[in-house]
Write a protein that holds these residues in place. Structure first.
Motif, PDB file in Angstrom:
ATOM      1  N   LYS A  67       0.837  -1.195   0.000  1.00 25.76           N
ATOM      2  CA  LYS A  67       0.000   0.000   0.000  1.00 25.76           C
ATOM      3  C   LYS A  67       0.873   1.246   0.000  1.00 25.76           C
ATOM      4  O   LYS A  67       2.070   1.200   0.293  1.00 25.76           O
ATOM      5  CB  LYS A  67      -0.967   0.014   1.176  1.00 25.76           C
ATOM      6  CG  LYS A  67      -0.356   0.330   2.524  1.00 25.76           C
ATOM      7  CD  LYS A  67      -1.470   0.453   3.557  1.00 25.76           C
ATOM      8  CE  LYS A  67      -0.906   0.766   4.928  1.00 25.76           C
ATOM      9  NZ  LYS A  67      -1.969   0.941   5.930  1.00 25.76           N
ATOM     10  N   LEU A  68       0.243   2.361  -0.344  1.00 32.87           N
ATOM     11  CA  LEU A  68       0.893   3.659  -0.369  1.00 32.87           C
ATOM     12  C   LEU A  68       0.233   4.546   0.678  1.00 32.87           C
ATOM     13  O   LEU A  68      -0.985   4.495   0.854  1.00 32.87           O
ATOM     14  CB  LEU A  68       0.744   4.313  -1.745  1.00 32.87           C
ATOM     15  CG  LEU A  68       1.307   3.537  -2.928  1.00 32.87           C
ATOM     16  CD1 LEU A  68       0.963   4.252  -4.235  1.00 32.87           C
ATOM     17  CD2 LEU A  68       2.805   3.362  -2.798  1.00 32.87           C
ATOM     18  N   LEU A 120      -0.020   8.494   1.469  1.00 36.18           N
ATOM     19  CA  LEU A 120       0.221   9.848   0.981  1.00 36.18           C
ATOM     20  C   LEU A 120       0.207  10.803   2.163  1.00 36.18           C
ATOM     21  O   LEU A 120      -0.722  10.790   2.972  1.00 36.18           O
ATOM     22  CB  LEU A 120      -0.856  10.249  -0.031  1.00 36.18           C
ATOM     23  CG  LEU A 120      -0.815  11.679  -0.571  1.00 36.18           C
ATOM     24  CD1 LEU A 120       0.432  11.907  -1.425  1.00 36.18           C
ATOM     25  CD2 LEU A 120      -2.064  11.973  -1.378  1.00 36.18           C
ATOM     26  N   GLU A 144      -4.487   6.664   2.533  1.00 37.18           N
ATOM     27  CA  GLU A 144      -3.834   5.370   2.405  1.00 37.18           C
ATOM     28  C   GLU A 144      -4.516   4.626   1.262  1.00 37.18           C
ATOM     29  O   GLU A 144      -5.738   4.601   1.188  1.00 37.18           O
ATOM     30  CB  GLU A 144      -3.950   4.559   3.697  1.00 37.18           C
ATOM     31  CG  GLU A 144      -3.182   5.160   4.846  1.00 37.18           C
ATOM     32  CD  GLU A 144      -3.207   4.281   6.082  1.00 37.18           C
ATOM     33  OE1 GLU A 144      -3.363   3.046   5.951  1.00 37.18           O
ATOM     34  OE2 GLU A 144      -3.082   4.829   7.177  1.00 37.18           O
ATOM     35  N   LEU A 188      -2.255  -1.058  -3.176  1.00 39.06           N
ATOM     36  CA  LEU A 188      -1.806  -1.206  -4.567  1.00 39.06           C
ATOM     37  C   LEU A 188      -2.425  -2.490  -5.113  1.00 39.06           C
ATOM     38  O   LEU A 188      -1.776  -3.522  -5.171  1.00 39.06           O
ATOM     39  CB  LEU A 188      -0.278  -1.255  -4.646  1.00 39.06           C
ATOM     40  CG  LEU A 188       0.448   0.067  -4.653  1.00 39.06           C
ATOM     41  CD1 LEU A 188       1.955  -0.138  -4.652  1.00 39.06           C
ATOM     42  CD2 LEU A 188       0.046   0.914  -5.832  1.00 39.06           C
ATOM     43  N   ILE A 222       3.424   3.634 -10.805  1.00 34.43           N
ATOM     44  CA  ILE A 222       3.963   2.490 -10.054  1.00 34.43           C
ATOM     45  C   ILE A 222       3.389   1.242 -10.704  1.00 34.43           C
ATOM     46  O   ILE A 222       2.169   1.088 -10.822  1.00 34.43           O
ATOM     47  CB  ILE A 222       3.591   2.563  -8.564  1.00 34.43           C
ATOM     48  CG1 ILE A 222       4.241   3.809  -7.937  1.00 34.43           C
ATOM     49  CG2 ILE A 222       4.027   1.291  -7.839  1.00 34.43           C
ATOM     50  CD1 ILE A 222       3.862   4.050  -6.493  1.00 34.43           C
ATOM     51  N   LEU A 269       8.799   2.127  -9.562  1.00 36.27           N
ATOM     52  CA  LEU A 269       8.417   3.530  -9.692  1.00 36.27           C
ATOM     53  C   LEU A 269       9.058   4.073 -10.951  1.00 36.27           C
ATOM     54  O   LEU A 269      10.242   3.832 -11.204  1.00 36.27           O
ATOM     55  CB  LEU A 269       8.914   4.321  -8.473  1.00 36.27           C
ATOM     56  CG  LEU A 269       8.808   5.835  -8.564  1.00 36.27           C
ATOM     57  CD1 LEU A 269       7.347   6.269  -8.535  1.00 36.27           C
ATOM     58  CD2 LEU A 269       9.578   6.477  -7.422  1.00 36.27           C
ATOM     59  N   LEU A 303      10.879  -0.368  -5.934  1.00 29.43           N
ATOM     60  CA  LEU A 303      10.510   0.111  -4.604  1.00 29.43           C
ATOM     61  C   LEU A 303      10.748  -0.973  -3.569  1.00 29.43           C
ATOM     62  O   LEU A 303      10.482  -2.154  -3.815  1.00 29.43           O
ATOM     63  CB  LEU A 303       9.032   0.529  -4.586  1.00 29.43           C
ATOM     64  CG  LEU A 303       8.684   1.790  -5.364  1.00 29.43           C
ATOM     65  CD1 LEU A 303       7.176   1.977  -5.418  1.00 29.43           C
ATOM     66  CD2 LEU A 303       9.358   3.005  -4.765  1.00 29.43           C
ATOM     67  N   ILE A 333       5.003  10.004  -0.503  1.00 24.37           N
ATOM     68  CA  ILE A 333       4.238   8.765  -0.592  1.00 24.37           C
ATOM     69  C   ILE A 333       5.138   7.654  -0.064  1.00 24.37           C
ATOM     70  O   ILE A 333       6.174   7.346  -0.651  1.00 24.37           O
ATOM     71  CB  ILE A 333       3.803   8.459  -2.040  1.00 24.37           C
ATOM     72  CG1 ILE A 333       2.948   9.601  -2.592  1.00 24.37           C
ATOM     73  CG2 ILE A 333       3.064   7.133  -2.091  1.00 24.37           C
ATOM     74  CD1 ILE A 333       2.609   9.462  -4.060  1.00 24.37           C
ATOM     75  N   LYS A 334       4.741   7.078   1.059  1.00 21.53           N
ATOM     76  CA  LYS A 334       5.509   5.985   1.655  1.00 21.53           C
ATOM     77  C   LYS A 334       4.996   4.666   1.104  1.00 21.53           C
ATOM     78  O   LYS A 334       3.788   4.422   1.077  1.00 21.53           O
ATOM     79  CB  LYS A 334       5.402   6.015   3.174  1.00 21.53           C
ATOM     80  CG  LYS A 334       6.346   5.049   3.866  1.00 21.53           C
ATOM     81  CD  LYS A 334       6.438   5.341   5.341  1.00 21.53           C
ATOM     82  CE  LYS A 334       7.557   4.535   5.959  1.00 21.53           C
ATOM     83  NZ  LYS A 334       7.773   4.892   7.356  1.00 21.53           N
ATOM     84  N   PHE A 335       5.930   3.821   0.643  1.00 18.45           N
ATOM     85  CA  PHE A 335       5.590   2.511   0.088  1.00 18.45           C
ATOM     86  C   PHE A 335       5.745   1.472   1.178  1.00 18.45           C
ATOM     87  O   PHE A 335       6.819   1.330   1.769  1.00 18.45           O
ATOM     88  CB  PHE A 335       6.507   2.190  -1.095  1.00 18.45           C
ATOM     89  CG  PHE A 335       6.331   0.794  -1.626  1.00 18.45           C
ATOM     90  CD1 PHE A 335       5.241   0.469  -2.413  1.00 18.45           C
ATOM     91  CD2 PHE A 335       7.267  -0.189  -1.343  1.00 18.45           C
ATOM     92  CE1 PHE A 335       5.075  -0.811  -2.909  1.00 18.45           C
ATOM     93  CE2 PHE A 335       7.117  -1.477  -1.835  1.00 18.45           C
ATOM     94  CZ  PHE A 335       6.011  -1.788  -2.618  1.00 18.45           C
TER      95      PHE A 335
END
Length: 183
Positions: A3-4, A6, A15, A18, A47, A56, A77, A90-92
Motif C-alpha cells: 500500500k501507499l 500519501l 492510504e 496497490l 507504479i 516507480l 521500490l 508517498i511511503k511505500f
C-alpha cells in the motif's frame, strides 16, 4: 498487499492499497492517485506491480520524482521507501498486513522527524541530490545577500582608504587628515 501512504508536512492524507498492476500518479483527474497541486505534472509518475515487485517510474515530469531524497527515472521500490513529488510524500509499504506503524503512529512519527531510511554497514554516501528544498534556497539567498553586503562594505572601506592615501604624500597618523595645500 502493498500500500501507499500519501502525506504532506507530516500529516497522512490518504492510504491506498496497490491492488492494480499499474497505478498512475499526477495532477489530472484521470490518474489513480490525483494530487491537485501545480508542482505535480499532469501525469507525473507510475507504479507498476509485477508479481512481488513494485517499480516507480517518472513520466518525464517537470519537477522530477525523488526516491528517498534522490532523483530517479525508474527504480524498484522497497519496503518503507519514500517517494517525493513536490511537497508531497508517498511511503511505500510492501506488505500492509505485517506488523508496523499504524496511520496515527506514522503521523506522530512524521511530526517528530521526516521519513528516513536507516543506514546499514554497506551504505555509501550518496552524491548531493537535485535541487535543494525551498527553505534551503531562501537561506542560501539570505547568505548570498549577507556576503554581498559584506563585500560591498569592504570595497567601500578600500575606496575610502585609497582616497585618503591619494591626497597624502605620507601615510596619515591616527587622528590627522590630509588635504591638498590651499593656494
Amino acid at each position: 498487499m502493498p500500500k501507499l501512504v500519501l502525506s504532506m508536512d507530516g500529516l497522512v492524507l490518504k492510504e491506498m492499497p496497490l491492488g492494480k498492476e499499474r497505478t498512475t500518479i499526477g495532477r489530472k483527474p484521470d490518474n489513480d492517485i490525483q494530487i491537485d497541486n501545480l508542482a505535480i505534472s499532469g501525469h507525473h509518475a507510475v507504479i507498476t506491480c509485477i508479481t512481488n515487485d513494485a517499480f516507480l517510474e517518472d513520466r518525464n515530469s517537470t519537477n522530477g520524482t525523488y526516491l528517498n531524497g534522490q532523483p530517479v527515472k525508474k527504480h524498484v521500490l522497497r519496503n518503507n521507501d519514500v517517494v517525493e513529488l513536490g511537497k508531497y510524500k508517498i511511503k511505500f509499504l510492501a506488505d500492509a498486513s505485517k506488523p508496523g506503524l499504524s496511520a496515527s503512529e506514522m503521523i506522530e512519527t512524521a511530526a517528530l522527524a521526516s521519513f528516513e531510511m536507516p543506514g546499514t554497514a554497506t551504505d555509501v554516501p550518496a552524491p548531493p541530490a537535485g535541487p535543494a528544498p525551498r527553505e534551503t534556497q531562501i537561506i542560501s539567498a539570505a547568505a548570498r545577500q549577507a556576503v554581498a553586503q559584506a563585500e560591498a562594505a569592504a570595497a567601500s572601506a578600500r575606496r575610502q582608504a585609497g582616497s585618503v592615501s591619494s591626497r597624502c604624500s605620507v601615510a596619515p597618523t591616527p587622528g590627522a587628515s590630509c588635504s591638498s595645500p590651499s593656494r
